[in-house]
Design a protein around this motif. Sequence first.
Motif, PDB file in Angstrom:
ATOM      1  N   TYR A 460       0.815  -1.210   0.000  1.00 36.52           N
ATOM      2  CA  TYR A 460       0.000   0.000   0.000  1.00 36.52           C
ATOM      3  C   TYR A 460       0.856   1.272   0.000  1.00 36.52           C
ATOM      4  N   THR A 461       0.263   2.352  -0.526  1.00 40.64           N
ATOM      5  CA  THR A 461       0.830   3.704  -0.540  1.00 40.64           C
ATOM      6  C   THR A 461       2.239   3.696  -1.122  1.00 40.64           C
ATOM      7  N   SER A 462       2.319   3.388  -2.411  1.00 42.66           N
ATOM      8  CA  SER A 462       3.629   3.261  -3.059  1.00 42.66           C
ATOM      9  C   SER A 462       4.400   4.574  -3.068  1.00 42.66           C
ATOM     10  N   THR A 463       3.688   5.712  -3.035  1.00 39.99           N
ATOM     11  CA  THR A 463       4.385   7.008  -3.076  1.00 39.99           C
ATOM     12  C   THR A 463       5.028   7.368  -1.743  1.00 39.99           C
ATOM     13  N   ALA A 464       4.633   6.686  -0.668  1.00 33.51           N
ATOM     14  CA  ALA A 464       5.232   6.945   0.648  1.00 33.51           C
ATOM     15  C   ALA A 464       6.428   6.023   0.827  1.00 33.51           C
ATOM     16  N   GLY A 548      11.290   9.548  -6.879  1.00 34.66           N
ATOM     17  CA  GLY A 548      10.328   9.466  -7.977  1.00 34.66           C
ATOM     18  C   GLY A 548      10.302   8.052  -8.512  1.00 34.66           C
ATOM     19  N   SER A 549       9.518   7.835  -9.550  1.00 33.28           N
ATOM     20  CA  SER A 549       9.426   6.506 -10.139  1.00 33.28           C
ATOM     21  C   SER A 549      10.360   6.397 -11.331  1.00 33.28           C
ATOM     22  N   PHE A 550      11.184   5.358 -11.340  1.00 39.22           N
ATOM     23  CA  PHE A 550      12.133   5.139 -12.428  1.00 39.22           C
ATOM     24  C   PHE A 550      11.939   3.724 -12.971  1.00 39.22           C
TER      25      PHE A 550
END
Length: 764
Positions: A460-464, A548-550
């Motif tokens: 859950y909450t991949s951005t955290a 960020g997402s890479f």
Amino acid sequence: MRTIAGTIAAGELHNPVYTLDFAGGVNTGIVSVARNDALACATYWDASGVLRTAAANVLRLDHDPKTGENLGALIEESRINRLLYSNDYSQAWWTKTNSSLGTAIAGPDGTAGSFRLLLDDATNGDHLLASTSVAITAGHIICATLLIKPKEHAVVRVRIANAAGTNYVEDWFDCTRQIFGMPTAGGTGWAMSEHSYREGPNGSFILYFRVTTATDTTAVLSFGGVPSLETTTFAGNAASGMYFFHAELQSGSGINLCPSLIVTTGAARTRLADRVTHAMSVVPGYDGPQGSMTVKYRNIVRTASSQIINLALSGNTTKGQVGLVLAANSNQAETAIRNASDAVATAINARAGVFDDWNVAGVSWVSGRHEMALNGAAASPGPLLSAIVPPSTGAPTAYLGHARTAATDTLMLNGWIAAIKYWIIPLTTSGLRRETSRLFNYSQIPGTFRNGVNCAGLEYTSTAQPGTHNVDYFDTRQASFSYYASKIPGGVVRVPYRWDRAQPALGGALDEAYCALLDAACAQAHTAGMEVILDCHNYSQYRGSLGGSFRIGAADNTVTVAHFVDFYDRMAQRYAGVDGFLGFDLMNEPGLVDKFTHARMMQRAIDAVRTHDTDCYLFIEAPFATPTTTFPYDNRACYLNDPSSKLVYSAHHYYDNPASGVYAGSFAAELAYPMRARDRLVPFLRYLLSKNARGHIGETGFPATEEWPAIAYNFAALCKQANLMMSWWQAGRAVSGTDPLSLEPADINSPVDRVHWATISHFQ
């Protein structure tokens, strides 16, 4: 009719030289029909939707009872309707429970009376019309048929049981929405293996049911109109009912659904088998060295399960080739025809060791139809499907329908022959190949069926990143695993987690606190008698401390395949031999990488894992997308090698219109139908067969409303047949109780089952 002149080279394929067009009503006069029905009970539908009875030894050119379309020659095995007075329910042979008969009306044959079944409001209970008990052989299949029409009630309840009522199955059909309910069973050994329908004339419906039995030697068919799907008891009003025109019950060893109706009066009636014969000497071009026959047939109604025409040519000793052309009805989707062709190949391959000179040599799709070539050698006519090419001299008789001996009559399956085309295909013996084809026999997919769930929360909450435990993400718990085990003993639990939490820095050490939660999941599963699939739920991206997402393998070279391999080298060392650990799902929905990067990262991860663990399973999802419908196309560049031979290809499968799992609309708005999930699964199963590979449904789920559970039931039944593992979405302590796909009880310590479990727990 067309003839071919000149020299024909070996292996050269020419156009058809002769066609018997039954659906077009052309050239039917040169066939001979054998069906010596003393009781004249072989029925068919004429172009006006009237039920007719064919005289003995007369070809039945059957029609769609609703549209009047000519379906072709109806060919059936011998069957017995064991029910008496199949359309006269005023007889004492029929028992009425809290019901009575209303005014008789004209039946589908235009003359016979039928009755409206009225519901008696004196009792709040069952309202049924039941047959007297009939004798069956223990362990035989039961096939039941009803012809009905809605009145005040548009839903029919059907119950098939033993005489004592202790073992039974029930099903429902809604005429308005044209859907079946969820079949239920009671007692021991009885199950609904198939239900289907076709629309009849003037708003009526013909329902078909196929039931497996156990040790019982009696059977009773009962039915009645009800207010809604799954309704059993209710208060009637002495004025509401529906029309019942015809009922029949058949029993036999391995029988399938029967297209025609067998009308009875005071005794059971036997319709003898059809056998259409045709002297092939009348076919121009058969003076050539070898030839071939193509049969174009239509399958029974919508489910089309194993409906195969028995085709036998005799009197020859030469090898050759036969092609089957399966052409869609105007009202059938291409997927239904694909399923029908699957059934043909399955039946052929099921005879391995008996007629093992026959096997599937190749398949292709041409202009919306399926053409399948079969290699063959001389043999006696087979009980399911066999065809031998004529010799270089002399022309045999073609038998269409049951084989020539009475002993094989009951092995013939049912269907309509639309047309037969004859070809000239000279073949050399050296040009024939012996193959062990597993092309469409789904039961031959390797592996063992295992049911399971996704226990979500750790992803859950991949951005955290890294996030806070029990705020942004949630661990598993023993009570949940124990609950899952009570529903699906010995099952598998897919546990999604984040790579960036398990390894906060690329190339760095694993995070002990986070991985301890994965350790706990394995231990909890082991305690509950289950096993865990650790699912890297990252979509081919990494965040961690990067902010960020890479994407793996992107041009910025921030996250590389080498980083991915390093991670699995560490994970394999940690989990090799751990109790409760089954394997790794290497990457969930890796749709952000191209197929070449995907193949490279998967193969190198496999190699890294195998240096430490040669026993665990490795689950591989497709690049670009993971749905079962596109899986074969997305894996063209993925030729992976596992020295341990424990790869499992994993796909995701939802039943709403975009296959997203969102289920934004109603069943009707999503354009759903009962067999959609099975239809969407077929491409994935073909892929597994082509690679002789294991399969897994990593995510599948459904709302427990409307007809979605019925779709899920059909889907899971095919998964079980194909030996797949399954992980239903979703459970876990963090799953919201308002989520329509949620499987987790609101209170795990005092669990109240979510409705979904009635479907899921059926499959052990």
